[in-house]
Design a protein around this motif. Structure first.
Motif, mmCIF file in Angstrom:
data_model
loop_
_atom_site.group_PDB
_atom_site.id
_atom_site.type_symbol
_atom_site.label_atom_id
_atom_site.label_comp_id
_atom_site.label_asym_id
_atom_site.label_seq_id
_atom_site.Cartn_x
_atom_site.Cartn_y
_atom_site.Cartn_z
ATOM 1 N N MET A 1 -14.869 -11.462 13.072
ATOM 2 C CA MET A 1 -16.218 -11.548 13.600
ATOM 3 C C MET A 1 -16.173 -11.147 15.077
ATOM 4 N N PHE A 2 -17.276 -10.569 15.554
ATOM 5 C CA PHE A 2 -17.362 -10.058 16.921
ATOM 6 C C PHE A 2 -18.703 -10.485 17.519
ATOM 7 N N ILE A 3 -18.675 -10.923 18.780
ATOM 8 C CA ILE A 3 -19.892 -11.352 19.477
ATOM 9 C C ILE A 3 -20.086 -10.502 20.725
ATOM 10 N N ALA A 4 -21.304 -9.985 20.894
ATOM 11 C CA ALA A 4 -21.677 -9.223 22.090
ATOM 12 C C ALA A 4 -22.761 -10.020 22.813
ATOM 13 N N MET A 5 -22.555 -10.272 24.109
ATOM 14 C CA MET A 5 -23.501 -11.075 24.881
ATOM 15 C C MET A 5 -23.991 -10.313 26.101
ATOM 16 N N SER A 6 -25.269 -10.520 26.406
ATOM 17 C CA SER A 6 -25.863 -9.998 27.636
ATOM 18 C C SER A 6 -26.435 -11.176 28.405
ATOM 19 N N HIS A 7 -26.183 -11.199 29.708
ATOM 20 C CA HIS A 7 -26.666 -12.266 30.587
ATOM 21 C C HIS A 7 -27.636 -11.657 31.590
ATOM 22 N N PHE A 8 -28.759 -12.349 31.817
ATOM 23 C CA PHE A 8 -29.810 -11.847 32.691
ATOM 24 C C PHE A 8 -30.185 -12.881 33.744
ATOM 25 N N LYS A 9 -30.420 -12.427 34.964
ATOM 26 C CA LYS A 9 -30.955 -13.263 36.036
ATOM 27 C C LYS A 9 -32.410 -12.840 36.227
ATOM 28 N N VAL A 10 -33.309 -13.616 35.645
ATOM 29 C CA VAL A 10 -34.720 -13.250 35.598
ATOM 30 C C VAL A 10 -35.462 -13.799 36.818
ATOM 31 N N ARG A 11 -36.251 -12.944 37.443
ATOM 32 C CA ARG A 11 -37.078 -13.374 38.579
ATOM 33 C C ARG A 11 -38.063 -14.438 38.080
ATOM 34 N N PRO A 12 -38.154 -15.583 38.757
ATOM 35 C CA PRO A 12 -39.036 -16.663 38.281
ATOM 36 C C PRO A 12 -40.481 -16.219 38.049
ATOM 37 N N GLU A 13 -41.009 -15.370 38.917
ATOM 38 C CA GLU A 13 -42.393 -14.926 38.771
ATOM 39 C C GLU A 13 -42.562 -13.923 37.622
ATOM 40 N N LYS A 14 -41.467 -13.431 37.069
ATOM 41 C CA LYS A 14 -41.502 -12.463 35.964
ATOM 42 C C LYS A 14 -41.002 -13.076 34.656
ATOM 43 N N GLU A 15 -40.732 -14.370 34.663
ATOM 44 C CA GLU A 15 -40.146 -15.010 33.487
ATOM 45 C C GLU A 15 -41.018 -14.879 32.239
ATOM 46 N N ALA A 16 -42.308 -15.135 32.356
ATOM 47 C CA ALA A 16 -43.187 -15.073 31.186
ATOM 48 C C ALA A 16 -43.173 -13.669 30.575
ATOM 49 N N GLU A 17 -43.221 -12.646 31.403
ATOM 50 C CA GLU A 17 -43.206 -11.269 30.905
ATOM 51 C C GLU A 17 -41.868 -10.936 30.240
#
Length: 109
Positions: free
Chosen positions: A1-17
């Motif tokens: 089995m193989f897992i691919a992950m992406s991590h994001f630092k989202v701007r608080p004012e853009k979180e909903a979008e």
């Protein structure tokens, strides 16, 4: 089995979008050979960003790499990076070969 992950630092004012883009977009992965699962996760909240991650689980690294080279991948990622930045920086990527899995009693039942 193989897992691919992406991590994001989202701007608080853009979180909903950002969240809506992930939750409302069409998922094309479910037709990819070797694809098992995708998870979209919200993490810790920091003063300058909100942590998000996505994780895809595959039968093998080869299945993942085949998908990355496919037309399906290009269709799923069409237009990425051409809109307003919702994150502080580019996503961070990591991948893992699963060496051991232990199933909980509730899942095994």
């Amino acid at each position: 089995m193989f897992i691919a992950m992406s991590h994001f630092k989202v701007r608080p004012e853009k979180e909903a979008e950002f969240k809506n883009r992930w939750l409302e977009r069409e998922v094309l992965l479910n037709t990819a050979s070797g694809f098992l699962m995708i998870q979209f996760m919200r993490g810790n909240v920091f003063p300058d960003y909100v942590a998000y991650a996505s994780q895809t689980v595959w039968t093998s690294r080869e299945a993942y790499e085949a998908w990355r080279k496919s037309e399906l991948f290009h269709a799923a990622h069409k237009g990425v990076g051409q809109r307003e930045a919702l994150t502080l920086e580019k996503r961070a990527f990591s991948s893992y070969e699963v060496l051991r899995t232990v199933i909980g009693q509730e899942q095994a039942a």
